[in-house]
Design an enzyme around this catalytic site. Structure first.
Site, PDB file in Angstrom:
ATOM      1  N   GLU A 128     109.557 -20.124  20.210  1.00 27.37           N
ATOM      2  CA  GLU A 128     110.547 -20.831  21.029  1.00 27.37           C
ATOM      3  C   GLU A 128     111.844 -21.042  20.390  1.00 27.37           C
ATOM      4  O   GLU A 128     111.851 -21.291  18.953  1.00 27.37           O
ATOM      5  CB  GLU A 128     110.117 -22.219  21.207  1.00 27.37           C
ATOM      6  CG  GLU A 128     110.650 -22.833  22.438  1.00 27.37           C
ATOM      7  CD  GLU A 128     110.309 -24.154  22.583  1.00 27.37           C
ATOM      8  OE1 GLU A 128     109.506 -24.443  24.052  1.00 27.37           O
ATOM      9  OE2 GLU A 128     110.107 -25.329  21.738  1.00 27.37           O
ATOM     10  N   TYR A 184     117.866 -21.102  26.247  1.00 19.91           N
ATOM     11  CA  TYR A 184     116.477 -21.361  25.800  1.00 19.91           C
ATOM     12  C   TYR A 184     115.747 -20.170  26.046  1.00 19.91           C
ATOM     13  O   TYR A 184     115.945 -19.306  26.839  1.00 19.91           O
ATOM     14  CB  TYR A 184     115.823 -22.287  26.701  1.00 19.91           C
ATOM     15  CG  TYR A 184     114.210 -22.745  26.414  1.00 19.91           C
ATOM     16  CD1 TYR A 184     113.808 -23.544  25.595  1.00 19.91           C
ATOM     17  CD2 TYR A 184     113.477 -21.550  27.082  1.00 19.91           C
ATOM     18  CE1 TYR A 184     112.396 -23.639  25.225  1.00 19.91           C
ATOM     19  CE2 TYR A 184     112.048 -21.620  26.611  1.00 19.91           C
ATOM     20  CZ  TYR A 184     111.709 -22.643  26.009  1.00 19.91           C
ATOM     21  OH  TYR A 184     110.423 -22.762  25.672  1.00 19.91           O
TER      22      TYR A 184
END
Ligand code: GDP
Ligand code: MN
Length: 388
Positions: free
Chosen positions: A199, A109
């Site tokens: 993101e 991530y």
């Protein structure tokens, strides 16, 4: 402002962040054609909607034949997609992104947001990618690494090293250079386009050792859109809630909520307090609607029409404190709206402040059926009673 994954990936590509090859399709045949031109099998068919969690809802399909690409596209385009973020009725999908499938070794991530307390951008990196970062942060906080980035100095190589050397087990050293490059470019993108969030979840390490952004999400700061015309035009009005879109046309602050009490209030603070007392009274607001401190008759009328066109609404609470806005203006707006749309649900009014007598008189003489509350608590109690 939010944009779609395919749009975010275009921006990534321009910024030099590796993304899978892919093509946008609006029909099953187009999707099949797209797959033929891409490396595969496998191929991945991805629903293009703003809401996340598409994988869980069946909006991301990894398939092994062109025929399946076509069939999955048909399926995705024909039924509303329900994900943890769309609400129970789901979101209609108008386009899919067809991509080459990758052989995934590891999912990471990587994200950047603004930390309000630190008054600084922070980069977030985790080896627990592919899952909701909020969940990882709650269950395994030690796996979520955070580095504040000083906006004067920008992203520095040591940030990337701090992240990399916190990984256990330590990946192949060769990954550090690629990771640092992606992080640097992502930070530059975040700053140069006035993003509020970027993101990559997951950022994958492929079996052949390449780091690739498999997913892409970017939110922009609305207040800075005036200096990014090319970004502003990426807005997809289909993704907006119908009533929210209508409200923004009239400069009304409107947010859809899950309950059945329509509320019209002037001033954001009073609107929030009104939401609270509605909940305290045991009911749930259907919306947050702030007509603003200096609302006109027209705005009141339009605000009420928006609430009335929401068929979930079973009772309406109007809570107005006449300061800059005058109570007679409110009353005239309500009467106007009632002339254009029939008010078929109970209406509870709490008026106080400037020209309150005149406002009450206008309402009393209007022939409208409504209940008057003396204060906000009584109003909330009355409106909650109506939906019991
Ligand atoms: P989201 O659920 O909306 O966040 O959509 P993502 O783009 O993150 O995809 C969800 C998941 O699908 C990823 O975490 C991967 O596990 C899987 N996935 C997506 N693309 C590929 C691919 O090319 N190959 C494989 N094997 N899995 C993929
Ligand atoms: Mn994702």
């Amino acid at each position: 402002m939010k944009i779609h994954e395919f749009q975010a990936k275009d921006l990534f590509r321009d910024a030099g962040i590796p993304v899978p090859s892919g093509m946008l399709a609006t029909t099953p045949d187009q999707a099949a054609e797209a797959a033929k031109g891409l490396q595969g099998p496998p191929w991945v068919v991805k629903a293009q909607i703003h809401a996340g969690g598409r994988g869980k809802g069946g909006g991301v399909r990894v398939v092994d034949s062109v025929a399946e690409v076509k069939r999955m596209t048909e399926e995705i385009l024909s039924t509303p997609l329900i994900t943890p973020q769309t609400g129970p009725s789901g979101q209609r999908v108008r386009r899919v992104l067809v991509e080459e499938g990758l052989d995934i070794d590891k999912e990471y991530y990587l994200g950047i947001v603004v930390d309000r307390k630190l008054e600084s951008p922070v980069m977030i990196f985790s080896q627990a990618g592919g899952m909701e970062i909020e969940e990882v942060s709650a269950s395994h906080p030690e796996l979520v690494l955070v580095e504040p980035i000083d906006s004067e100095n920008g992203f520095m190589p040591y940030h990337a090293r701090n992240f990399f050397y916190s990984l256990t087990p330590l990946p192949d050293q060769g990954m550090l250079k690629d990771l640092a490059s992606i992080m640097t470019r992502l930070y530059e993108l975040f700053i140069s386009k006035d993003c509020s969030l970027v993101e990559i979840n997951p950022l994958v390490l492929t079996k052949s050792g390449a780091l690739v952004a498999l997913d892409a999400k970017i939110n922009f700061d609305d207040n800075a859109l005036f200096r990014h015309k090319e970004i502003a035009q990426l807005n997809d009005s289909f993704e907006m809630d119908e009533l929210e879109a209508e409200a923004s046309k009239h400069n009304i602050n409107y947010i859809r909520l899950d309950g059945n009490i329509g509320a019209m209030v002037n001033g954001a603070g009073l609107a929030m307090a009104t939401m609270d007392v509605i909940k305290l009274a045991g009911a749930e607001p259907a919306n947050f609607l702030d007509v603003g401190g200096g609302a006109s008759e027209e705005m009141v009328k339009n605000g009420l029409k928006i609430i009335l066109s929401d068929e979930r609404v079973k009772a309406i609470l109007i809570n107005i404190f006449g300061g800059i806005m005058r109570c007679d203006v409110l009353a005239r707006g309500v009467v106007k709206a009632a002339k254009e749309i029939e008010i078929t649900v109970p209406l509870i009014v709490r008026l106080e402040g400037t020209n309150v007598e005149e406002g009450r008189e206008i309402l009393n003489n209007s022939g409208l059926d409504f209940l008057v509350a003396k204060d906000i608590e009584e109003a909330a109690g009355m409106v909650a009673e109506q939906v019991k």
